[in-house]
Design a protein around this motif. Structure first.
Motif, PDB file in Angstrom:
ATOM      1  N   ARG A 200       1.351  -5.218   3.879  1.00 13.58           N
ATOM      2  CA  ARG A 200       0.766  -6.425   4.737  1.00 13.58           C
ATOM      3  C   ARG A 200       1.253  -7.771   4.726  1.00 13.58           C
ATOM      4  O   ARG A 200       1.705  -8.397   3.589  1.00 13.58           O
ATOM      5  CB  ARG A 200      -0.826  -6.382   4.029  1.00 13.58           C
TER       6      ARG A 200
ATOM      7  N   LYS B  81      -1.099  -8.107   9.192  1.00 15.21           N
ATOM      8  CA  LYS B  81      -0.836  -6.800   9.973  1.00 15.21           C
ATOM      9  C   LYS B  81      -0.279  -5.867   8.793  1.00 15.21           C
ATOM     10  O   LYS B  81       0.412  -6.354   7.943  1.00 15.21           O
ATOM     11  CB  LYS B  81       0.266  -7.244  10.929  1.00 15.21           C
ATOM     12  N   LEU B  82      -0.362  -4.974   9.007  1.00 17.62           N
ATOM     13  CA  LEU B  82       0.051  -3.435   7.912  1.00 17.62           C
ATOM     14  C   LEU B  82       1.234  -2.923   8.805  1.00 17.62           C
ATOM     15  O   LEU B  82       1.157  -2.353   9.840  1.00 17.62           O
ATOM     16  CB  LEU B  82      -1.066  -2.570   7.791  1.00 17.62           C
ATOM     17  N   ILE B  83       2.291  -3.227   8.257  1.00 18.12           N
ATOM     18  CA  ILE B  83       3.732  -2.587   8.750  1.00 18.12           C
ATOM     19  C   ILE B  83       4.164  -1.397   7.951  1.00 18.12           C
ATOM     20  O   ILE B  83       4.074  -1.811   6.405  1.00 18.12           O
ATOM     21  CB  ILE B  83       4.510  -3.481   8.862  1.00 18.12           C
ATOM     22  N   PHE B  84       4.319  -0.289   8.273  1.00 23.59           N
ATOM     23  CA  PHE B  84       4.725   0.981   7.446  1.00 23.59           C
ATOM     24  C   PHE B  84       6.243   1.282   7.524  1.00 23.59           C
ATOM     25  O   PHE B  84       6.981   0.889   8.436  1.00 23.59           O
ATOM     26  CB  PHE B  84       4.105   2.078   8.185  1.00 23.59           C
ATOM     27  N   GLY B  85       6.861   1.766   6.429  1.00 31.34           N
ATOM     28  CA  GLY B  85       7.976   2.094   6.339  1.00 31.34           C
ATOM     29  C   GLY B  85       8.052   3.424   6.970  1.00 31.34           C
ATOM     30  O   GLY B  85       7.133   3.985   7.354  1.00 31.34           O
ATOM     31  N   ALA B  86       9.387   4.217   6.944  1.00 31.83           N
ATOM     32  CA  ALA B  86       9.545   5.511   7.880  1.00 31.83           C
ATOM     33  C   ALA B  86       8.874   6.528   7.026  1.00 31.83           C
ATOM     34  O   ALA B  86       8.841   7.716   7.517  1.00 31.83           O
ATOM     35  CB  ALA B  86      10.978   5.745   8.002  1.00 31.83           C
TER      36      ALA B  86
ATOM     37  N   GLU C 204      -1.325  15.855   9.757  1.00 33.98           N
ATOM     38  CA  GLU C 204      -2.327  15.278   9.417  1.00 33.98           C
ATOM     39  C   GLU C 204      -2.396  13.977   9.716  1.00 33.98           C
ATOM     40  O   GLU C 204      -1.185  13.339   9.542  1.00 33.98           O
ATOM     41  CB  GLU C 204      -3.034  15.787   8.248  1.00 33.98           C
ATOM     42  N   ALA C 205      -3.516  13.095   9.315  1.00 31.91           N
ATOM     43  CA  ALA C 205      -3.376  11.679   9.507  1.00 31.91           C
ATOM     44  C   ALA C 205      -3.278  11.102   7.941  1.00 31.91           C
ATOM     45  O   ALA C 205      -3.279  11.921   7.057  1.00 31.91           O
ATOM     46  CB  ALA C 205      -4.964  10.925   9.910  1.00 31.91           C
ATOM     47  N   PRO C 206      -2.550   9.828   8.118  1.00 32.98           N
ATOM     48  CA  PRO C 206      -2.516   9.293   6.424  1.00 32.98           C
ATOM     49  C   PRO C 206      -3.748   8.956   5.951  1.00 32.98           C
ATOM     50  O   PRO C 206      -4.710   8.828   6.391  1.00 32.98           O
ATOM     51  CB  PRO C 206      -1.723   8.018   6.824  1.00 32.98           C
TER      52      PRO C 206
ATOM     53  N   MET D 278      10.980   7.072  12.200  1.00 24.84           N
ATOM     54  CA  MET D 278      10.779   6.071  12.351  1.00 24.84           C
ATOM     55  C   MET D 278       9.124   5.418  11.755  1.00 24.84           C
ATOM     56  O   MET D 278       8.832   4.248  11.802  1.00 24.84           O
ATOM     57  CB  MET D 278      10.705   5.537  14.024  1.00 24.84           C
ATOM     58  N   GLY D 279       8.562   6.231  11.262  1.00 30.06           N
ATOM     59  CA  GLY D 279       7.389   6.205  10.712  1.00 30.06           C
ATOM     60  C   GLY D 279       6.207   5.545  11.658  1.00 30.06           C
ATOM     61  O   GLY D 279       6.331   5.744  12.945  1.00 30.06           O
ATOM     62  N   LEU D 280       5.129   4.886  11.126  1.00 30.30           N
ATOM     63  CA  LEU D 280       4.343   4.317  11.839  1.00 30.30           C
ATOM     64  C   LEU D 280       4.298   2.948  12.528  1.00 30.30           C
ATOM     65  O   LEU D 280       4.921   2.182  11.663  1.00 30.30           O
ATOM     66  CB  LEU D 280       2.809   4.301  11.109  1.00 30.30           C
TER      67      LEU D 280
ATOM     68  N   TYR E 171      -1.519   2.915  16.212  1.00 34.19           N
ATOM     69  CA  TYR E 171      -0.149   3.202  15.930  1.00 34.19           C
ATOM     70  C   TYR E 171       0.296   4.404  16.536  1.00 34.19           C
ATOM     71  O   TYR E 171      -0.288   5.090  16.877  1.00 34.19           O
ATOM     72  CB  TYR E 171      -0.053   3.588  14.328  1.00 34.19           C
TER      73      TYR E 171
ATOM     74  N   GLN F  87       0.677  11.448   3.661  1.00 33.93           N
ATOM     75  CA  GLN F  87       0.527  12.281   4.964  1.00 33.93           C
ATOM     76  C   GLN F  87       1.108  13.655   4.786  1.00 33.93           C
ATOM     77  O   GLN F  87       2.163  13.934   4.836  1.00 33.93           O
ATOM     78  CB  GLN F  87       1.243  11.489   6.070  1.00 33.93           C
TER      79      GLN F  87
ATOM     80  N   LEU G  36      -7.550  -5.497   5.272  1.00 37.45           N
ATOM     81  CA  LEU G  36      -6.974  -4.293   5.339  1.00 37.45           C
ATOM     82  C   LEU G  36      -6.586  -3.293   4.164  1.00 37.45           C
ATOM     83  O   LEU G  36      -5.618  -2.968   3.856  1.00 37.45           O
ATOM     84  CB  LEU G  36      -5.478  -4.210   6.281  1.00 37.45           C
TER      85      LEU G  36
ATOM     86  N   PHE H  30      -5.288   6.802   2.210  1.00 42.40           N
ATOM     87  CA  PHE H  30      -5.108   5.940   1.370  1.00 42.40           C
ATOM     88  C   PHE H  30      -4.875   6.259  -0.204  1.00 42.40           C
ATOM     89  O   PHE H  30      -5.436   7.089  -0.441  1.00 42.40           O
ATOM     90  CB  PHE H  30      -5.991   4.889   1.247  1.00 42.40           C
TER      91      PHE H  30
ATOM     92  N   LEU I  48       4.138   6.967   2.353  1.00 39.56           N
ATOM     93  CA  LEU I  48       4.193   6.086   3.376  1.00 39.56           C
ATOM     94  C   LEU I  48       4.087   4.601   2.557  1.00 39.56           C
ATOM     95  O   LEU I  48       2.873   4.482   1.921  1.00 39.56           O
ATOM     96  CB  LEU I  48       3.423   6.035   4.445  1.00 39.56           C
TER      97      LEU I  48
ATOM     98  N   TYR J 183       0.426   5.364   1.121  1.00 35.20           N
ATOM     99  CA  TYR J 183      -0.365   6.391   1.986  1.00 35.20           C
ATOM    100  C   TYR J 183       0.162   7.567   1.681  1.00 35.20           C
ATOM    101  O   TYR J 183       1.539   7.802   1.553  1.00 35.20           O
ATOM    102  CB  TYR J 183      -0.542   6.068   3.500  1.00 35.20           C
TER     103      TYR J 183
ATOM    104  N   PHE K 277      -1.927   7.176  16.364  1.00 29.57           N
ATOM    105  CA  PHE K 277      -3.032   7.364  15.480  1.00 29.57           C
ATOM    106  C   PHE K 277      -4.133   5.752  15.809  1.00 29.57           C
ATOM    107  O   PHE K 277      -3.323   4.859  15.882  1.00 29.57           O
ATOM    108  CB  PHE K 277      -2.560   7.156  14.022  1.00 29.57           C
TER     109      PHE K 277
ATOM    110  N   PHE L 155       0.862  -1.135  -0.035  1.00 33.00           N
ATOM    111  CA  PHE L 155       0.018  -0.016   0.047  1.00 33.00           C
ATOM    112  C   PHE L 155       0.898   1.283   0.086  1.00 33.00           C
ATOM    113  O   PHE L 155       2.037   1.397   0.386  1.00 33.00           O
ATOM    114  CB  PHE L 155      -0.833   0.012   1.386  1.00 33.00           C
TER     115      PHE L 155
END
Lengths: 113, 113
Positions: free
Chosen positions: A91, A100-105, A41-43, B41-43, B35, A37, B99, A45, A87, A35, B90, A33
């Motif tokens: 998944r 689980k959704l893991i985000f990069g920095a 503000e919030a991220p 470090m991102g989310l 999150y 941001q 997701l 999609f 971002l 995103y 968040f 995914f």
């Protein structure tokens, strides 16, 4: 772990094209995914890829290569409002069948006139 | 249509104090998550829930508790706040466990002194 790597910062000129890369570890991969941001503000999609290839949505496109553990987000006809963090999120499916959704920095993009 | 509502927006705590960050969604979403976002470090996923009565740990669960007694609410509890928990938090929800699209709340900026 599920290391997700993307450049920290990029700059580009209004009207130009920019490509933001993302690499990830492939073990357990189940979808990618992007995103957007804006500061404070919030991220929100942007795009979703689960199969190899390019997904186009207006000025934004996202590409995925599962075998290489690689994705990119392509932004065309850049506008000042595109200045934001982008971002990359992967998944992963874990034991028990839960995702689980893991985000990069994130990559902070600055668009200049 | 409220979406995902987080309260409070800002909070200052002293080390050792406890508090609960509230998150509510009115979209009947099955999946909810918390999150934290730190510079560079991102989310990072703290806890998540795939339905009422079901919760699991994310990447950084230590120091945080959650419960999911209803579909709508997913509070995050800090039992004994530490300066390392200073962050932006968040809450996010998704209609399903795939997701494919996360909806984020507006965030809570927490400072622990």
């Amino acid at each position: 772990g599920q290391n997700i790597d993307q450049p920290t910062e990029m700059t580009a000129t209004e009207g130009a094209i920019v490509q933001i890369n993302c690499t990830y570890q492939t073990s357990g991969f189940n979808g990618l995914f992007w995103y957007q941001q804006h500061a404070g503000e919030a991220p929100t999609f942007l795009s979703y890829n689960v199969l190899d290839g390019l997904e186009e949505k207006g000025r934004f496109s996202s590409f995925l290569s599962r075998s290489k553990g690689y994705s990119y987000l392509l932004l065309k006809e850049l506008q000042m409002k595109d200045s934001a963090s982008y971002l990359c999120a992967v998944r992963f499916m874990f034991s028990g069948g839960y995702n689980k959704l893991i985000f990069g920095a994130g990559t902070r993009l600055a668009v200049h006139p | 249509n409220a979406g995902v509502t987080q309260t409070p927006k800002f909070q200052v705590l002293k080390t050792g104090q406890s508090m609960t960050l509230q998150c509510a969604q009115d979209m009947n979403h099955e999946y909810m998550s918390w999150y934290r976002q730190d510079p560079g470090m991102g989310l990072r996923l703290i806890h998540y829930s795939v339905g009422a009565g079901i919760t699991d740990q994310g990447e950084v669960p230590n120091g945080y508790n959650v419960s999911r007694s209803t579909t709508e609410d997913f509070p995050l509890r800090l039992l004994s706040a530490a300066p390392s928990q200073t962050s932006v938090y968040f809450c996010a929800s998704s209609p399903d466990r795939d997701l494919r699209k996360l909806f984020f709340g507006s965030g809570t900026q927490l400072s622990v002194l």
